[in-house]
Write a protein that holds these residues in place. Structure first.
Motif, PDB file in Angstrom:
ATOM      1  N   THR A   1     -34.309  39.045   3.296  1.00  0.00           N
ATOM      2  CA  THR A   1     -34.023  40.227   2.477  1.00  0.00           C
ATOM      3  C   THR A   1     -34.266  39.954   0.989  1.00  0.00           C
ATOM      4  N   LYS A   2     -34.239  38.697   0.581  1.00  0.00           N
ATOM      5  CA  LYS A   2     -34.519  38.362  -0.824  1.00  0.00           C
ATOM      6  C   LYS A   2     -35.980  38.620  -1.166  1.00  0.00           C
ATOM      7  N   GLY A   3     -36.856  38.416  -0.182  1.00  0.00           N
ATOM      8  CA  GLY A   3     -38.283  38.549  -0.439  1.00  0.00           C
ATOM      9  C   GLY A   3     -38.849  39.879   0.005  1.00  0.00           C
ATOM     10  N   ILE A   4     -38.107  40.940  -0.197  1.00  0.00           N
ATOM     11  CA  ILE A   4     -38.532  42.262   0.267  1.00  0.00           C
ATOM     12  C   ILE A   4     -39.914  42.622  -0.301  1.00  0.00           C
ATOM     13  N   ASN A   5     -40.797  43.024   0.603  1.00  0.00           N
ATOM     14  CA  ASN A   5     -42.164  43.433   0.275  1.00  0.00           C
ATOM     15  C   ASN A   5     -43.017  42.310  -0.303  1.00  0.00           C
ATOM     16  N   SER A   6     -42.563  41.068  -0.170  1.00  0.00           N
ATOM     17  CA  SER A   6     -43.334  39.903  -0.610  1.00  0.00           C
ATOM     18  C   SER A   6     -43.585  38.981   0.581  1.00  0.00           C
ATOM     19  N   SER A   7     -44.579  38.120   0.463  1.00  0.00           N
ATOM     20  CA  SER A   7     -44.807  37.114   1.491  1.00  0.00           C
ATOM     21  C   SER A   7     -43.708  36.065   1.420  1.00  0.00           C
ATOM     22  N   VAL A   8     -43.152  35.719   2.566  1.00  0.00           N
ATOM     23  CA  VAL A   8     -42.125  34.686   2.661  1.00  0.00           C
ATOM     24  C   VAL A   8     -42.654  33.578   3.573  1.00  0.00           C
ATOM     25  N   PHE A   9     -42.537  32.332   3.106  1.00  0.00           N
ATOM     26  CA  PHE A   9     -43.089  31.180   3.817  1.00  0.00           C
ATOM     27  C   PHE A   9     -41.966  30.227   4.219  1.00  0.00           C
ATOM     28  N   ILE A  10     -42.136  29.575   5.377  1.00  0.00           N
ATOM     29  CA  ILE A  10     -41.206  28.542   5.821  1.00  0.00           C
ATOM     30  C   ILE A  10     -42.002  27.472   6.550  1.00  0.00           C
ATOM     31  N   ASP A  11     -41.689  26.200   6.288  1.00  0.00           N
ATOM     32  CA  ASP A  11     -42.351  25.067   6.949  1.00  0.00           C
ATOM     33  C   ASP A  11     -41.418  24.523   8.021  1.00  0.00           C
ATOM     34  N   ILE A  12     -41.835  24.629   9.283  1.00  0.00           N
ATOM     35  CA  ILE A  12     -40.965  24.216  10.375  1.00  0.00           C
ATOM     36  C   ILE A  12     -41.520  22.972  11.072  1.00  0.00           C
ATOM     37  N   PRO A  13     -40.639  22.099  11.585  1.00  0.00           N
ATOM     38  CA  PRO A  13     -41.102  20.954  12.364  1.00  0.00           C
ATOM     39  C   PRO A  13     -41.543  21.404  13.753  1.00  0.00           C
ATOM     40  N   ASP A  14     -42.747  21.013  14.143  1.00  0.00           N
ATOM     41  CA  ASP A  14     -43.279  21.509  15.415  1.00  0.00           C
ATOM     42  C   ASP A  14     -42.602  20.885  16.636  1.00  0.00           C
ATOM     43  N   ILE A  15     -41.748  19.882  16.406  1.00  0.00           N
ATOM     44  CA  ILE A  15     -41.046  19.276  17.545  1.00  0.00           C
ATOM     45  C   ILE A  15     -39.707  19.948  17.818  1.00  0.00           C
TER      46      ILE A  15
END
Length: 280
Positions: free
Chosen positions: A222-236
């Motif tokens: 909700t903080k990034g409304i109408n903006s791109s939001v990115f997250i880096d997740i561990p694939d394991i």
């Protein structure tokens, strides 16, 4: 005559230059990250100068005597292929020493070089993104309402070293939000979202289970409304993969988390988003 690279610790304003270069490389660092990074280890940000001109940098953050992290490994394009990068690399490795377990997030093109320096791939971080928005779920609390020492202790479960200095600044960045969930008065998960060069980045996102992680993710979006939001997740972490897929987040950038002395014993099934590819 061979060009001599002068390598020295950066001062605080010069860390902004490293972030600028990282943005040019397409790594999308946070706009206000510099203070948090620098305060964690003021001696750990190295600048390479040629005839007084900054041409490269690297960070080697010593969290404690047992763990360090390398990032911001950049040489300006016109100076590549002349041996300056390896000089910066060696200075960073010398600073962290041989007793620490050293981590980094290696882009695909550099992973073989890191292996030659004794790093081993533990898993991959995959960057996912979507447009922010939505509604904050119930049970969400602002981290300002949680005793700081409890937060430091909770965070320590997910990182190879205690991060008190780092968190003091990271939780209060401009144009950011930090929230969590309590159960019987105790923290069961928390996350931070901050403004980046493009859109917003979430990091970290730690939680005791997938349900808690999902609520925190929804609140942060909700903080990034109408903006791109990115997250880096561990694939394991299959639960993290399921979470981002359920939210129809799209994969993009990929890096390998690598260590010199093997992967630390961390609860990867509770790590839903890494703090930062620059400092771990």
């Amino acid at each position: 005559m061979k060009d001599t690279l002068k390598i020295r610790p950066m001062n605080r304003p010069e860390v902004a230059l490293a972030i600028k270069w990282a943005a040019i490389e397409g790594w999308n660092p946070g706009i206000y990250d510099a203070d948090s990074y620098y305060q964690t280890d003021p001696q750990g940000f190295l600048l390479g100068e040629l005839n007084g001109e900054p041409i490269g940098c690297i960070s080697a953050v010593a969290y404690d005597e047992h763990f360090g992290f390398i990032g911001f490994y950049i040489v300006q394009p016109e100076y590549r292929g002349r041996g300056f990068g390896i000089q910066l690399w060696q200075a960073a490795m010398d600073y962290l020493g041989t007793n620490r377990n050293i981590g980094l997030d290696g882009v695909i093109a550099q992973q073989d070089n890191y292996k030659k320096s004794g790093f081993h791939i533990a898993y991959k971080h995959i960057r996912y993104q979507k447009t922010g928005g939505g509604i904050i779920p119930p049970d969400i609390v602002l981290l300002d309402t949680v005793p700081f020492e409890e937060l430091v202790a909770y965070d320590r479960q997910f990182f190879p070293a205690q991060r008190r200095k780092f968190l003091q600044n990271w939780l209060h960045l401009p144009n950011s939000a930090a929230c969590g969930i309590l159960n019987d008065g105790h923290l069961t998960g928390y996350g931070v979202i901050r403004r980046s060069q493009s859109g917003y980045r979430i990091g970290p996102l730690f939680a005791d289970n997938e349900e808690i992680a999902e609520k925190i993710l929804q609140a942060l979006l909700t903080k990034g409304i109408n903006s791109s939001v990115f997250i880096d997740i561990p694939d394991i972490n299959p639960q993290a993969l399921a979470l981002v897929q359920r939210h129809k987040m799209q994969p993009g950038f990929e890096a390998a988390r690598m260590y010199t002395k093997g992967a630390p014993d961390l609860p990867m099934n509770r790590i839903f988003g890494v703090t930062s590819l620059e400092v771990g």
